[in-house]
Motif scaffolding. Structure first.
Motif, PDB file in Angstrom:
ATOM      1  N   PHE A 329       3.480  -6.937   3.099  1.00  0.00           N
ATOM      2  CA  PHE A 329       4.853  -6.701   3.549  1.00  0.00           C
ATOM      3  C   PHE A 329       5.728  -6.192   2.398  1.00  0.00           C
ATOM      4  O   PHE A 329       6.513  -5.253   2.564  1.00  0.00           O
ATOM      5  CB  PHE A 329       5.464  -7.991   4.117  1.00  0.00           C
ATOM      6  CG  PHE A 329       4.833  -8.478   5.388  1.00  0.00           C
ATOM      7  CD1 PHE A 329       4.197  -7.597   6.252  1.00  0.00           C
ATOM      8  CD2 PHE A 329       4.870  -9.816   5.728  1.00  0.00           C
ATOM      9  CE1 PHE A 329       3.619  -8.049   7.424  1.00  0.00           C
ATOM     10  CE2 PHE A 329       4.301 -10.281   6.900  1.00  0.00           C
ATOM     11  CZ  PHE A 329       3.673  -9.399   7.754  1.00  0.00           C
ATOM     12  N   GLU A 332       4.806  -2.632   1.661  1.00  0.00           N
ATOM     13  CA  GLU A 332       5.306  -1.744   2.718  1.00  0.00           C
ATOM     14  C   GLU A 332       6.806  -1.476   2.549  1.00  0.00           C
ATOM     15  O   GLU A 332       7.264  -0.345   2.712  1.00  0.00           O
ATOM     16  CB  GLU A 332       5.072  -2.384   4.094  1.00  0.00           C
ATOM     17  CG  GLU A 332       3.629  -2.396   4.545  1.00  0.00           C
ATOM     18  CD  GLU A 332       3.429  -3.219   5.809  1.00  0.00           C
ATOM     19  OE1 GLU A 332       2.305  -3.267   6.314  1.00  0.00           O
ATOM     20  OE2 GLU A 332       4.419  -3.822   6.282  1.00  0.00           O
ATOM     21  N   LYS A 333       7.552  -2.518   2.234  1.00  0.00           N
ATOM     22  CA  LYS A 333       8.994  -2.353   2.053  1.00  0.00           C
ATOM     23  C   LYS A 333       9.292  -1.484   0.832  1.00  0.00           C
ATOM     24  O   LYS A 333      10.234  -0.690   0.842  1.00  0.00           O
ATOM     25  CB  LYS A 333       9.661  -3.723   1.911  1.00  0.00           C
ATOM     26  CG  LYS A 333       9.642  -4.535   3.198  1.00  0.00           C
ATOM     27  CD  LYS A 333      10.088  -5.977   2.986  1.00  0.00           C
ATOM     28  CE  LYS A 333       9.945  -6.776   4.276  1.00  0.00           C
ATOM     29  NZ  LYS A 333      10.285  -8.207   4.099  1.00  0.00           N
ATOM     30  N   HIS A 338       7.352  -0.298   6.107  1.00  0.00           N
ATOM     31  CA  HIS A 338       7.340  -1.583   6.802  1.00  0.00           C
ATOM     32  C   HIS A 338       7.676  -1.464   8.286  1.00  0.00           C
ATOM     33  O   HIS A 338       7.165  -2.232   9.098  1.00  0.00           O
ATOM     34  CB  HIS A 338       8.315  -2.546   6.122  1.00  0.00           C
ATOM     35  CG  HIS A 338       8.265  -3.929   6.688  1.00  0.00           C
ATOM     36  ND1 HIS A 338       7.114  -4.682   6.713  1.00  0.00           N
ATOM     37  CD2 HIS A 338       9.235  -4.707   7.265  1.00  0.00           C
ATOM     38  CE1 HIS A 338       7.370  -5.860   7.276  1.00  0.00           C
ATOM     39  NE2 HIS A 338       8.649  -5.893   7.614  1.00  0.00           N
TER      40      HIS A 338
END
Length: 483
Positions: A329, A332-333, A338
């Motif tokens: 996560f 991804e951010k 994300h």
């Protein structure tokens, strides 16, 4: 007061329930998917917490008992179980506080998973966010490394044709498939099966050790050295520090505010597994465990042991996913993926996260000692000190305490009692866990490097049995004198 609490509950879970109920089909495929894949209940959260908490550390607790002695081993498990349950409660309170404030500001979390560093950012600012992010990510990174090391250590007891380093290569590739699991919301069946696996393994260790009986001349000399004592204590601190993923598990719930006591009940169940198994193995093998950090190493090879090894391998794959998913996560951010709808694109983007984990597992294959090192240097802050301090600073003003979504329990003395407990945790864990524990764990860790070396092919493997040399054949000599 009840109406106020109901209003808060509506605010907290409104968007998430709406998100999950949108577009549901009533066909059989959808029902099966919901049954095995989509988990957001209190029971799902309990299974996730209990399954994630015990994991491979079940196999190293007898090793910790040999360092601590029986009495200290039992007392530290109970003590850190209580401390871990309290700080998990604090994290849940801070999550609900943060989410309530944001949703009152009309922030939508439809395609966004809230994480611990974001909670710290929203409540206390960017400096807290940066510290929380650094500790949390480093802990989860090494938590994933430990699962890979455990996989290689366990499979070796079934098939020793390959060394542990080679098995680490193989399981690194297998665990990389966790990139395809979207979030903790999709661990329903895995969490359930994972807990069944550790339950079988714990009771196998207990019963097999009792049936085996004490080895001849068994000694229980622990605690014998301060270094070993505090190393064992920090491994137990690590055992009950599995809530670095608490926020992600809460976010996967339909009603996150119901999480408050889930970790406590998960801990109580875990203690029914760890106390009997660690005590029985230590009773049977005593000081032999000081040189065998994996409990499987001392039990006789048979069908029941091999079955336990296979179950733990599967469970370590699951736990690798638990530890690695928050890292996915964060990555991804960082790269802006994300909120991407395509799971295949997200999976491809996640793969770079697995590479450093794979590499570190090959460098430091020290199953057992690495748990204590991670516990003292990372878990002490991530799981105990930072949540306790964050709770104190978030509610330090009277206005914040009056408007808090959740008030501390009355039987613990409300805010005064909560702050007193938090202050005790900060001081205790900093001095005993990080201070003495860090000193002992680093000495032990450096000793492993000096003894076995980095990139060692087979950590704590028995030396190969040398085949006896063939008898020397002498050429036939004719001693008959020629006439």
């Amino acid at each position: 007061m009840e109406n106020g609490e109901k209003a808060v509950e509506t605010v907290v879970v409104g968007n998430y329930v709406e998100m999950e109920s949108e577009g549901k089909d009533s066909d059989m495929k959808s029902k099966l998917s919901n049954l095995f894949w989509h988990g957001g209940s209190v029971y799902d959260a309990w299974f996730s917490c209990a399954s994630n908490q015990v994991a491979q550390v079940l196999l190293t607790l007898p090793y910790s008992f040999s360092q601590l002695g029986m009495l200290s081993g039992i007392l530290f498990q109970l003590f850190y179980g209580i401390l871990g349950s309290w700080t998990a409660y604090l994290i849940s309170i801070l999550y609900v506080e943060y989410r309530t404030r944001k949703e009152r500001e009309k922030v939508n979390f439809r395609n966004h998973v809230i994480q611990w560093f974001e909670v710290l950012d929203g409540l206390l600012g960017k400096h807290w966010r940066n510290v929380g992010l650094a500790f949390n990510c480093t802990f989860l990174l090494f938590g994933s490394v430990i699962q890979l090391i455990a996989c290689a250590s366990n499979i070796y007891y079934i098939n020793d044709n390959l060394d542990k380093r080679t098995w680490t290569y193989i399981f690194g590739a297998c665990c990389a498939t966790t990139v395809f699991i979207p979030s903790f919301h999709n661990y329903r069946v895995w969490s359930f099966l994972g807990l069944l696996m550790t339950t079988y393994t714990a009771w196998y260790l207990t019963i097999a050790s009792i049936l085996h009986g004490q080895v001849e001349g068994v000694k229980h000399s622990g605690p014998s050295k301060l270094v070993l004592y505090f190393t064992g204590a920090t491994n137990i601190l690590y055992t009950f520090g599995g809530h670095a993923v608490t926020v992600e598990i809460m976010h996967a719930m339909w009603k996150p505010q119901k999480f408050k006591s889930i970790y406590l009940f998960a801990t109580l169940y875990v203690l029914t597994l760890t106390l009997p198994s660690a005590s029985a193995v230590y009773w049977a093998f005593g000081d032999l465990l000081l040189n065998h950090s994996n409990a499987f190493a001392l039990l006789p090879k048979n069908l029941f042991r091999d079955f336990a090894v296979v179950l733990m391998l599967i469970h370590q794959f699951i736990t690798f996913g638990f530890a690695c998913t928050p890292l996915y996560f964060v990555w991804e951010k960082l790269i802006g993926m994300h909120e991407c709808r395509s799971m295949c694109k997200r999976a491809a983007a996640r793969l770079p996260v697995v590479i450093p984990i794979w590499f570190l597992a090959i460098i430091f294959p020290f199953f057992g000692p690495i748990n204590s090192t991670v516990g003292s240097l990372l878990v002490s802050f991530t799981v105990y000190i930072i949540p306790a301090l964050a709770h104190i600073f978030t509610f330090r003003s009277s206005a914040a305490r009056e408007n808090a979504v959740e008030q501390p329990p009355r039987f613990l003395g409300r805010w005064t009692g909560a702050f007193t407990i938090n202050a005790f945790i900060v001081v205790w864990v900093f001095i005993v866990g990080f201070g003495f524990g860090g000193w002992a764990s680093m000495i032990n860790f450096v000793h492993q490097i000096d003894t076995f070396g980095l990139f060692t092919k087979c950590y704590q493997c028995p030396p190969p049995v040398m085949a006896a040399p063939p008898p020397i054949s002498h050429p036939h000599v004719n001693h008959t004198r020629s006439l």
